[in-house]
Design a protein around this motif. Sequence first.
Motif, short mmCIF file in Angstrom:
data_model
loop_
_atom_site.label_atom_id
_atom_site.label_comp_id
_atom_site.label_asym_id
_atom_site.label_seq_id
_atom_site.Cartn_x
_atom_site.Cartn_y
_atom_site.Cartn_z
N ALA A 1 3.98 -1.24 3.25
CA ALA A 1 3.58 0.06 2.71
C ALA A 1 4.81 0.86 2.30
CB ALA A 1 2.79 0.86 3.74
N VAL A 2 4.67 1.54 1.16
CA VAL A 2 5.70 2.46 0.68
C VAL A 2 5.35 3.83 1.23
CG1 VAL A 2 6.59 3.62 -1.36
CG2 VAL A 2 6.16 1.18 -1.43
N SER A 3 6.35 4.55 1.68
CA SER A 3 6.14 5.88 2.24
C SER A 3 7.20 6.83 1.70
CB SER A 3 6.24 5.81 3.76
OG SER A 3 6.06 7.06 4.34
N ALA A 4 6.76 7.90 1.04
CA ALA A 4 7.69 8.91 0.54
C ALA A 4 8.25 9.67 1.74
CB ALA A 4 6.99 9.87 -0.40
N LYS B 1 0.83 -1.20 0.00
CA LYS B 1 0.00 0.00 0.00
C LYS B 1 0.86 1.26 0.00
CE LYS B 1 -3.76 -2.38 1.99
NZ LYS B 1 -5.07 -2.34 1.59
N TYR B 2 0.21 2.41 -0.07
CA TYR B 2 0.91 3.69 -0.01
C TYR B 2 0.63 4.35 1.33
CZ TYR B 2 2.67 8.28 -1.21
OH TYR B 2 3.38 9.46 -1.21
N GLU B 3 1.66 4.54 2.12
CA GLU B 3 1.65 5.32 3.36
C GLU B 3 0.87 4.73 4.54
OE1 GLU B 3 3.22 8.21 4.07
OE2 GLU B 3 3.91 8.78 2.09
N LEU C 1 10.24 1.46 2.77
CA LEU C 1 9.28 0.36 2.76
C LEU C 1 9.10 -0.06 4.21
CD1 LEU C 1 7.51 -1.55 1.07
CD2 LEU C 1 9.41 -3.18 1.15
N HIS C 2 7.85 0.00 4.66
CA HIS C 2 7.51 -0.38 6.04
C HIS C 2 6.88 -1.77 6.02
CE1 HIS C 2 7.81 3.69 7.94
NE2 HIS C 2 7.84 3.99 6.65
#
Length: 153
Positions: A52-55, A40-42, A78-79
Amino acid sequence: MNSEKPKILASNAESTDIDRCIMVWANQFPRIPSGITLIKYEYIAAKTVGLAVSAVQGAYITKKYICGGHEGEYSFELHYQIAPPGTSDSKRLDAVELLNSFGDWARENLPDIGEGRKPIRMDITSRAAYLGRTNDLYEDYLIPLKLTYEVNV
């Protein structure tokens, strides 16, 4: 005196496009654990095992070229949230191993980041590490990465 130049943020369109491309690319990682259908994103929901990917700070310009293009960097993490491991060090080490394998895969499999943009390299800025524990005893781990890319060259 600090001689470091201030960072110039890339355009919102460039940063947002790269966000989306990184999400698609990350979901191509071949070792996504069973039970996790999508990176997922964030956001990882509470009481959920997930990735989850987090910018970190979005895309920014590191060099401007005379020809009008530029070099940029995009930092992200990447979390990985795992179920409460109890006293199992093996589960904790498995989480770290998975994230480190993502980092190794990322260096060898650069993402497609959109038309007019060329990925140059992916750096692992630190090996995977423990981030913290939720109130529900789930544990979070992360690996930070940095993509260097060129635009319009």
